[in-house]
Design an enzyme around this catalytic site. Structure first.
Site, PDB file in Angstrom:
ATOM      1  N   GLY A 293       5.000   3.123   1.490  1.00 32.16           N
ATOM      2  CA  GLY A 293       6.056   3.482   0.529  1.00 32.16           C
ATOM      3  C   GLY A 293       5.462   3.793  -0.820  1.00 32.16           C
ATOM      4  O   GLY A 293       4.253   3.779  -0.995  1.00 32.16           O
TER       5      GLY A 293
ATOM      6  N   SER B 156       0.828  -1.205   0.000  1.00 33.36           N
ATOM      7  CA  SER B 156       0.000   0.000   0.000  1.00 33.36           C
ATOM      8  C   SER B 156       0.854   1.244   0.000  1.00 33.36           C
ATOM      9  O   SER B 156       2.009   1.238   0.399  1.00 33.36           O
ATOM     10  CB  SER B 156      -0.891  -0.002   1.241  1.00 33.36           C
ATOM     11  OG  SER B 156      -0.064   0.153   2.384  1.00 33.36           O
ATOM     12  N   LYS B 157       0.222   2.306  -0.448  1.00 30.96           N
ATOM     13  CA  LYS B 157       0.859   3.618  -0.513  1.00 30.96           C
ATOM     14  C   LYS B 157       1.383   4.052   0.846  1.00 30.96           C
ATOM     15  O   LYS B 157       2.371   4.753   0.927  1.00 30.96           O
ATOM     16  CB  LYS B 157      -0.190   4.633  -0.967  1.00 30.96           C
ATOM     17  CG  LYS B 157      -0.017   5.087  -2.404  1.00 30.96           C
ATOM     18  CD  LYS B 157      -0.837   6.322  -2.632  1.00 30.96           C
ATOM     19  CE  LYS B 157      -2.035   5.972  -3.493  1.00 30.96           C
ATOM     20  NZ  LYS B 157      -2.887   7.067  -3.856  1.00 30.96           N
ATOM     21  N   ARG B 158       0.663   3.654   1.883  1.00 29.50           N
ATOM     22  CA  ARG B 158       1.026   4.118   3.209  1.00 29.50           C
ATOM     23  C   ARG B 158       2.429   3.675   3.618  1.00 29.50           C
ATOM     24  O   ARG B 158       3.089   4.341   4.377  1.00 29.50           O
ATOM     25  CB  ARG B 158      -0.003   3.655   4.254  1.00 29.50           C
ATOM     26  CG  ARG B 158      -0.932   4.753   4.687  1.00 29.50           C
ATOM     27  CD  ARG B 158      -2.125   4.219   5.436  1.00 29.50           C
ATOM     28  NE  ARG B 158      -3.017   3.496   4.536  1.00 29.50           N
ATOM     29  CZ  ARG B 158      -3.426   2.252   4.744  1.00 29.50           C
ATOM     30  NH1 ARG B 158      -3.007   1.580   5.789  1.00 29.50           N
ATOM     31  NH2 ARG B 158      -4.234   1.664   3.881  1.00 29.50           N
TER      32      ARG B 158
END
Ligand code: GLU
Length: 489
Positions: A264, A260-262
């Protein structure tokens, strides 16, 4: 002919997982002298993002994955074009095709009009949840009479079209990665295949397009696995031979949660902007779920084409390990062609430092730090000391076995000596030889001279060796920096 496709939805950027899917599909096509097709799946108008298609194409082109058919950039990269005989390859341009097939399913009673309102569906869902039943459409409109349907359509009632899922039996197929897979038909509700806005849903469009575009292997992420039985039922309804399917393992964060974006960056463009090389990112994503079965880790695209096979793709999720990507990038920076590195770094250096009127050979400047940097951005950052006189404290100049006074004297004498050398003599090898002899003659000790010389030239504690820097800086700038250092002491 083998044909594979990458079929992204233009909702933003190219995800690294998408890059892997595209790469695997590309490799399979190329390995078999087949075609790799790029199709744009833009039937979900709510998620459509302006410019996303261009962005996808740019990221794929950067990575070196070139479609043989489908949506591509024009030569000048200014327009989107489509090539191939089975187009259009943008789903929103194929609405008439979908309409024709959905009409066929309706007339064959394999699909039906559904007038259920949002409110009814929400209510239904709530009841199912309360009763701990599986949620899904209950088939309320499945048996409406033709008359009633006609009347309601004439009344301008909004409708969708649903496929009639078989109520019994199983749908099975052999996944090229996961083997035999079975789904119970009764567990799948009647899927919407055509929406009120006149667009098909993904399920209908993907089946029609994969068939008409003669796709032989559908390669896609594991998240689509549960859609496959729905697709197979549609193939059966149309009487078409389905393609083979391969569902790729999920990409995971190091803590094994879904990537997930969270945790990286997930967009290919982010890695590009951070100064990763496309060949490093490609090599890295190739190994997310696949391995060649040998120790070899560095694979060019051509080698990947030669060695890749779906049989060697794992079922288990693949961890996206940034350290490994960094390792790849470092390795590729070591072997990158000098001219290409110059082309990549030149503009970055230009942007960061005023290099246009500098006397330096930019190739030599880059070579100074290229073995030590992880990314192009880091490489550029590490070269600041060449273009700018860095501030530093005088005590950094003093070698651990010497003192301030001694350092000052030695640097002054070194300066006097270097001043006798000509511009022609100012090469790394010659300085190495000459200064080496001079130190010996003076009996100063190597560290006592080379340490302050290097710090004077670099303006920092850690740097490449003094002769390399001296050659890059040139005679004048080197002498100027040594003189400045002496004044500090
Ligand atoms: N449009 C789907 C996506 O965005 C494609 C899924 C498939 O490959 O069938 O991933």
């Amino acid at each position: 002919m083998i044909k594979t496709r990458f079929a992204p939805s233009p909702t933003g950027y190219l995800h690294v997982g998408g890059l892997r899917t595209a790469l695997y599909a590309y490799l399979i096509a190329k390995k078999n002298n087949g075609n790799f097709i790029l199709r744009i799946e833009d039937t979900d108008r709510e998620r459509f993002v302006e410019g996303a298609t261009e962005n996808l194409l740019r990221s794929l082109a950067w990575a070196g994955i070139k479609p043989d058919e489908g949506v591509i950039f024009s030569e000048d990269k200014k327009r989107i074009e489509q090539i191939g005989k089975n187009g259009p390859y943008i789903q929103s341009e194929r609405l008439e095709i979908y309409k024709k097939y959905v009409d066929q399913l309706i007339s064959e009673e394999k699909a039906y009009y559904c007038f259920c309102s949002k409110e009814r569906l929400e209510e239904l869902r709530k009841i199912q949840e309360v009763n701990k039943q599986p949620t899904g459409y209950d088939g309320y409109c499945r048996n409406l009479s033709l008359e009633e349907v006609k009347k309601r359509i004439a009344n301008n009632e909004k409708y969708v079209i649903r496929m009639k899922m078989p109520r019994e039996g199983i749908t099975k197929f052999t996944d090229l990665i996961r083997g035999e897979i079975e789904f119970k038909n009764e567990l799948i509700d009647d899927q919407v295949i055509f929406k009120a806005d006149g667009f098909p849903t993904y399920h209908l469009a993907v089946v029609i397009d994969d068939h008409l575009m003669e796709i032989t292997q559908v390669i896609r992420g594991e998240e689509w696995l549960s859609s496959t039985p729905k697709h197979l039922v549609l193939y059966k309804m149309f009487g078409w031979q389905p393609p083979q399917f391969a569902h790729l393992p999920l990409l995971l964060n190091p803590d094994k949660s879904k990537l997930s974006k969270r945790q990286g960056d997930v967009a290919v463009e982010d890695y590009r902007d951070k100064g990763y090389l496309p060949e490093a990112l490609l090599n890295f994503v190739a190994f997310l779920g696949w391995n060649p079965g040998t120790e070899k880790e560095i694979f060019s695209l051509a080698e990947l084409i030669q060695n890749f096979s779906l049989e060697r793709v794992n079922k288990a999720g693949a961890v996206f390990n940034l350290d490994k990507l960094n390792w790849y990038n470092k390795e590729y920076l070591k072997i990158i062609d000098e001219k290409r590195l110059l082309d990549l770094c030149g503009p970055l250096l230009e942007e960061k430092y005023s290099i246009s009127n500098s006397q330096f050979s930019i190739s030599k400047v880059i070579a100074l730090e290229k073995e030590r940097a992880t990314t192009l951005l880091e490489l550029v950052k590490n070269l600041r000391f060449i273009f700018e006189d860095l501030p530093y404290e005088s005590d950094v100049l003093v070698w651990k076995k010497d003192n301030q006074e001694g350092t000052k004297n030695k640097l002054q004498e070194l300066y006097n000596y270097l001043n006798t050398l000509s511009v022609q003599e100012w090469t790394k090898d010659n300085l190495d030889k000459k200064v080496g002899e001079w130190i010996k003659e003076k009996d100063y000790g190597v560290g006592n001279v080379l340490w302050p010389m290097r710090v004077a030239l670099a303006g920092q504690k850690n740097s490449p060796g003094p002769y390399e820097i001296a050659e890059v800086l040139g005679r004048e700038k080197s002498l100027e920096r040594i003189n400045k250092a002496i004044k500090k002491l």
